[in-house]
Scaffold this active site. Structure first.
Site, PDB file in Angstrom:
ATOM      1  N   LEU A  28       0.825  -1.211   0.000  1.00  0.00           N
ATOM      2  CA  LEU A  28       0.000   0.000   0.000  1.00  0.00           C
ATOM      3  C   LEU A  28       0.857   1.258   0.000  1.00  0.00           C
ATOM      4  O   LEU A  28       1.882   1.335   0.662  1.00  0.00           O
ATOM      5  CB  LEU A  28      -0.922   0.010   1.227  1.00  0.00           C
ATOM      6  CG  LEU A  28      -1.884  -1.179   1.375  1.00  0.00           C
ATOM      7  CD1 LEU A  28      -2.832  -0.949   2.556  1.00  0.00           C
ATOM      8  CD2 LEU A  28      -2.685  -1.443   0.114  1.00  0.00           C
ATOM      9  N   HIS A  41      -3.364   4.124  -2.442  1.00  0.00           N
ATOM     10  CA  HIS A  41      -4.310   3.254  -1.710  1.00  0.00           C
ATOM     11  C   HIS A  41      -4.880   3.996  -0.500  1.00  0.00           C
ATOM     12  O   HIS A  41      -6.055   3.867  -0.177  1.00  0.00           O
ATOM     13  CB  HIS A  41      -3.606   1.987  -1.215  1.00  0.00           C
ATOM     14  CG  HIS A  41      -3.065   1.111  -2.297  1.00  0.00           C
ATOM     15  ND1 HIS A  41      -1.720   0.982  -2.526  1.00  0.00           N
ATOM     16  CD2 HIS A  41      -3.682   0.321  -3.198  1.00  0.00           C
ATOM     17  CE1 HIS A  41      -1.531   0.138  -3.530  1.00  0.00           C
ATOM     18  NE2 HIS A  41      -2.698  -0.276  -3.954  1.00  0.00           N
ATOM     19  N   VAL A  82      -3.184   9.524  -7.597  1.00  0.00           N
ATOM     20  CA  VAL A  82      -2.300  10.269  -6.688  1.00  0.00           C
ATOM     21  C   VAL A  82      -0.897  10.252  -7.313  1.00  0.00           C
ATOM     22  O   VAL A  82      -0.414   9.202  -7.751  1.00  0.00           O
ATOM     23  CB  VAL A  82      -2.291   9.638  -5.282  1.00  0.00           C
ATOM     24  CG1 VAL A  82      -1.330  10.391  -4.368  1.00  0.00           C
ATOM     25  CG2 VAL A  82      -3.696   9.625  -4.698  1.00  0.00           C
TER      26      VAL A  82
END
Ligand code: PAF
Length: 284
Positions: free
Chosen positions: A32, A36, A182
């Site tokens: 992650l 995430h 992102v």
């Protein structure tokens, strides 16, 4: 709380359902990162209870891909997911997901097969069978968790369109929420596979976002001819870049575009240091 068994997820879900709570699912393959984290945050804001699945799904890897090497960082993943507010982290083994002794092949295992038109392009062209594996595991996760909402990143744009399509076509009672890409400050889209890159490789990888940002700027200046927009990419490429595709498609049904408009999604796949990277941008 970390659990490994389907029955443990079902017990928790039954309890939450009894309390009338809204359940969110964030499916992941672990390792992650902040991308995430943004999905988990959105899920926590939207739902009463949040399940994060961490499962490196063997049936979505093609022969010769990085199934064995894929980063596995479960302890850190649990820590991060819980720190954002996830209630349950479900990390099954392949045997738990598919049944011990089950041969992982579509001649003995039931698969969810997305439409050919959606998979015979972009990443699906070089990753044959990949989206069958994705849809199959995602459908299983939807059924195991009975979630009301599932959260996916726009970074895997083709995956997102295909998941929305099978959810609609097969009447899965779940709402798909897409969350923005992102990026690092440099523009590089976050990906678990960035871990494979050296520092120099990360710099070379910036070409993907640079090409996309420049195409969007050209579109905003009035260039809509897709061939002309594609041409603009070449000046960025060096012998460090092994371009797989740069495509312009409709954001809803992946139909090819020859003239760009506000519904156009531009997708790129390129290998840097042998690592296959993808990125995309919406022109609107
Ligand atoms: O996007 C991913 O990480 C995976 O394809 C998913 C959706 C978790 C299915 O294994």
């Amino acid at each position: 709380m970390l659990v490994h068994k389907i029955s443990e997820v079902k017990d928790a879900v039954n309890k939450w359902r009894g309390e009338g709570l809204k359940i969110g699912l964030v499916p992941t393959m672990g390792a992650l990162h902040a991308g995430h984290a943004s999905l988990i945050k959105k899920a926590v804001e939207t739902c009463d209870k949040v399940i994060v699945s961490v499962f490196v799904n063997p049936i979505q890897f093609c022969p010769g891909e990085d199934y064995n090497e894929y980063p596995r960082t479960l302890d850190k993943d649990v820590e991060l997911a819980e720190s954002i507010g996830a209630d349950l982290i479900f990390a099954p083994t392949p045997d738990e997901m598919y049944g011990a002794g089950q041969r992982l092949s579509n001649d003995t295992l039931a698969y969810v097969v997305p439409p050919f038109f959606y998979v015979n392009k972009l990443c699906g062209k070089s990753r044959v069978g990949h989206f069958d594996g994705v849809c199959t595991v995602v459908a299983k996760l939807f059924n195991i968790t009975g979630a009301d909402y599932a959260f996916f990143g726009q970074k895997d744009a083709q995956q997102l369109v295909i998941i929305k399509k099978f959810v609609k076509d097969l009447n899965f009672p779940i709402e798909i929420v897409s969350c923005p890409i992102v990026r690092e400050e440099s523009g590089l889209a976050l990906s678990s596979r960035n871990k494979y890159l050296t520092e120099d490789g990360k710099k070379d990888a910036l070409v993907l976002s640079k090409i996309l940002f420049n195409i969007k700027a050209c579109y905003e200046k009035g260039i809509t001819d897709v061939s002309a927009l594609k041409e603009t990419a070449f000046s960025y490429l060096t012998d460090k870049h092994d371009m797989e595709y740069l495509e312009f498609v409709d954001k809803n049904d992946l139909e090819d575009k020859t003239t760009a408009d506000n519904d156009t999604l531009v997708l790129i796949a390129c290998r840097v240091e042998g690592v296959r990277l993808i990125d995309n941008i919406l022109l609107a």
